[in-house]
Design a protein around this motif. Structure first.
Motif, PDB file in Angstrom:
ATOM      1  N   GLU A 153       0.842  -1.206   0.000  1.00 21.86           N
ATOM      2  CA  GLU A 153       0.000   0.000   0.000  1.00 21.86           C
ATOM      3  C   GLU A 153       0.871   1.249   0.000  1.00 21.86           C
ATOM      4  OE1 GLU A 153      -3.371   0.258   0.041  1.00 21.86           O
ATOM      5  OE2 GLU A 153      -3.511  -1.922  -0.137  1.00 21.86           O
ATOM      6  N   PRO A 154       0.512   2.268  -0.783  1.00 17.66           N
ATOM      7  CA  PRO A 154       1.269   3.513  -0.744  1.00 17.66           C
ATOM      8  C   PRO A 154       0.935   4.312   0.516  1.00 17.66           C
ATOM      9  CG  PRO A 154      -0.561   3.724  -2.267  1.00 17.66           C
ATOM     10  CD  PRO A 154      -0.593   2.303  -1.755  1.00 17.66           C
ATOM     11  N   VAL A 155       1.976   4.722   1.215  1.00 14.07           N
ATOM     12  CA  VAL A 155       1.801   5.495   2.450  1.00 14.07           C
ATOM     13  C   VAL A 155       2.652   6.752   2.330  1.00 14.07           C
ATOM     14  CG1 VAL A 155       2.257   5.508   4.942  1.00 14.07           C
ATOM     15  CG2 VAL A 155       1.324   3.452   3.862  1.00 14.07           C
ATOM     16  N   ALA A 156       2.083   7.882   2.733  1.00 16.34           N
ATOM     17  CA  ALA A 156       2.808   9.154   2.703  1.00 16.34           C
ATOM     18  C   ALA A 156       3.329   9.473   4.100  1.00 16.34           C
ATOM     19  CB  ALA A 156       1.891  10.273   2.222  1.00 16.34           C
ATOM     20  N   ILE A 157       4.638   9.714   4.179  1.00 16.35           N
ATOM     21  CA  ILE A 157       5.256  10.111   5.446  1.00 16.35           C
ATOM     22  C   ILE A 157       5.558  11.604   5.362  1.00 16.35           C
ATOM     23  CG2 ILE A 157       7.146   9.673   7.068  1.00 16.35           C
ATOM     24  CD1 ILE A 157       5.916   7.064   6.478  1.00 16.35           C
ATOM     25  N   PHE A 158       5.122  12.361   6.340  1.00 16.01           N
ATOM     26  CA  PHE A 158       5.326  13.812   6.362  1.00 16.01           C
ATOM     27  C   PHE A 158       6.216  14.203   7.527  1.00 16.01           C
ATOM     28  CE2 PHE A 158       1.254  13.037   4.381  1.00 16.01           C
ATOM     29  CZ  PHE A 158       1.210  13.938   3.330  1.00 16.01           C
ATOM     30  N   PHE A 195       6.858  13.560  12.750  1.00 15.95           N
ATOM     31  CA  PHE A 195       6.505  12.740  11.592  1.00 15.95           C
ATOM     32  C   PHE A 195       5.080  12.202  11.685  1.00 15.95           C
ATOM     33  CE2 PHE A 195      11.054  12.867  11.502  1.00 15.95           C
ATOM     34  CZ  PHE A 195      11.349  12.904  10.151  1.00 15.95           C
ATOM     35  N   TYR A 196       4.417  12.162  10.521  1.00 15.89           N
ATOM     36  CA  TYR A 196       3.055  11.632  10.419  1.00 15.89           C
ATOM     37  C   TYR A 196       2.978  10.703   9.217  1.00 15.89           C
ATOM     38  CZ  TYR A 196       2.053  15.726  13.310  1.00 15.89           C
ATOM     39  OH  TYR A 196       2.055  16.656  14.300  1.00 15.89           O
ATOM     40  N   ALA A 197       2.097   9.721   9.295  1.00 17.00           N
ATOM     41  CA  ALA A 197       1.909   8.810   8.169  1.00 17.00           C
ATOM     42  C   ALA A 197       0.427   8.585   7.918  1.00 17.00           C
ATOM     43  CB  ALA A 197       2.585   7.475   8.462  1.00 17.00           C
ATOM     44  N   ILE A 198       0.032   8.797   6.674  1.00 15.54           N
ATOM     45  CA  ILE A 198      -1.347   8.487   6.265  1.00 15.54           C
ATOM     46  C   ILE A 198      -1.306   7.765   4.924  1.00 15.54           C
ATOM     47  CG2 ILE A 198      -2.481  10.389   7.500  1.00 15.54           C
ATOM     48  CD1 ILE A 198      -2.555  11.974   4.905  1.00 15.54           C
ATOM     49  N   HIS A 199      -2.387   7.076   4.601  1.00 13.06           N
ATOM     50  CA  HIS A 199      -2.450   6.406   3.300  1.00 13.06           C
ATOM     51  C   HIS A 199      -2.298   7.459   2.208  1.00 13.06           C
ATOM     52  CE1 HIS A 199      -3.827   3.888  -0.009  1.00 13.06           C
ATOM     53  NE2 HIS A 199      -3.612   2.855   0.784  1.00 13.06           N
ATOM     54  N   ASP A 200      -1.534   7.101   1.148  1.00  9.93           N
ATOM     55  CA  ASP A 200      -1.164   8.117   0.162  1.00  9.93           C
ATOM     56  C   ASP A 200      -2.145   8.268  -0.997  1.00  9.93           C
ATOM     57  OD1 ASP A 200       0.475  10.158  -0.749  1.00  9.93           O
ATOM     58  OD2 ASP A 200       1.549   8.816  -2.096  1.00  9.93           O
ATOM     59  N   THR A 201      -3.333   7.744  -0.875  1.00 13.96           N
ATOM     60  CA  THR A 201      -4.270   7.844  -1.997  1.00 13.96           C
ATOM     61  C   THR A 201      -5.486   8.667  -1.591  1.00 13.96           C
ATOM     62  OG1 THR A 201      -3.586   5.632  -2.653  1.00 13.96           O
ATOM     63  CG2 THR A 201      -5.570   6.508  -3.693  1.00 13.96           C
ATOM     64  N   CYS A 202      -5.622   9.838  -2.188  1.00 19.13           N
ATOM     65  CA  CYS A 202      -6.779  10.689  -1.894  1.00 19.13           C
ATOM     66  C   CYS A 202      -8.064   9.913  -2.176  1.00 19.13           C
ATOM     67  CB  CYS A 202      -6.728  11.959  -2.735  1.00 19.13           C
ATOM     68  SG  CYS A 202      -8.122  13.062  -2.425  1.00 19.13           S
TER      69      CYS A 202
END
Ligand code: FES
Length: 104
Positions: free
Chosen positions: A28-33, A39-46
């Motif tokens: 799964e694509p995950v976005a790390i900010f 640091f935060y991580a949420i799923h990377d698909t709008c």
């Protein structure tokens, strides 16, 4: 009780404050900010039409989708504005030295 699993996904030094990176976790694509060192991580698909949220802009703890401007809370993944119809998953992170791990 389900055992939690930790997966190393990135290095602290490769995501500068104000930047984000897309990683893959269990396919799964995950976005790390990195927001000022936090640091935060949420799923990377709008959830609207599938843009990568790692490409969005971050302000006040939320990311704005690069395509049509929906906003998501970086901590919870909650959809804060239209046109996103649903939240994205948020993930717990653990920082160990220079290693960023996702806790599943
Ligand atoms: S794809 Fe994100 S708001 Fe449309």
């Amino acid at each position: 009780m389900k055992m939690s699993k930790e997966i190393a996904v990135a290095k602290v030094s490769e995501i500068k404050p104000g930047e984000a990176k897309q990683v893959e976790v269990d396919g799964e694509p995950v976005a790390i900010f990195n927001v000022d060192g936090q640091f935060y991580a949420i799923h990377d698909t709008c959830t609207h039409s599938g843009a990568s949220l790692a490409e969005g802009t971050v302000e006040d703890g939320a990311v704005t989708c690069p395509w049509h401007g929906a906003q998501f809370d970086l901590k919870t993944g909650k959809n804060l504005s239209m046109p996103a119809p649903a939240p994205v998953e948020s993930y717990q992170l653990k920082i160990e030295g220079d290693v960023i791990k996702i806790v599943l």
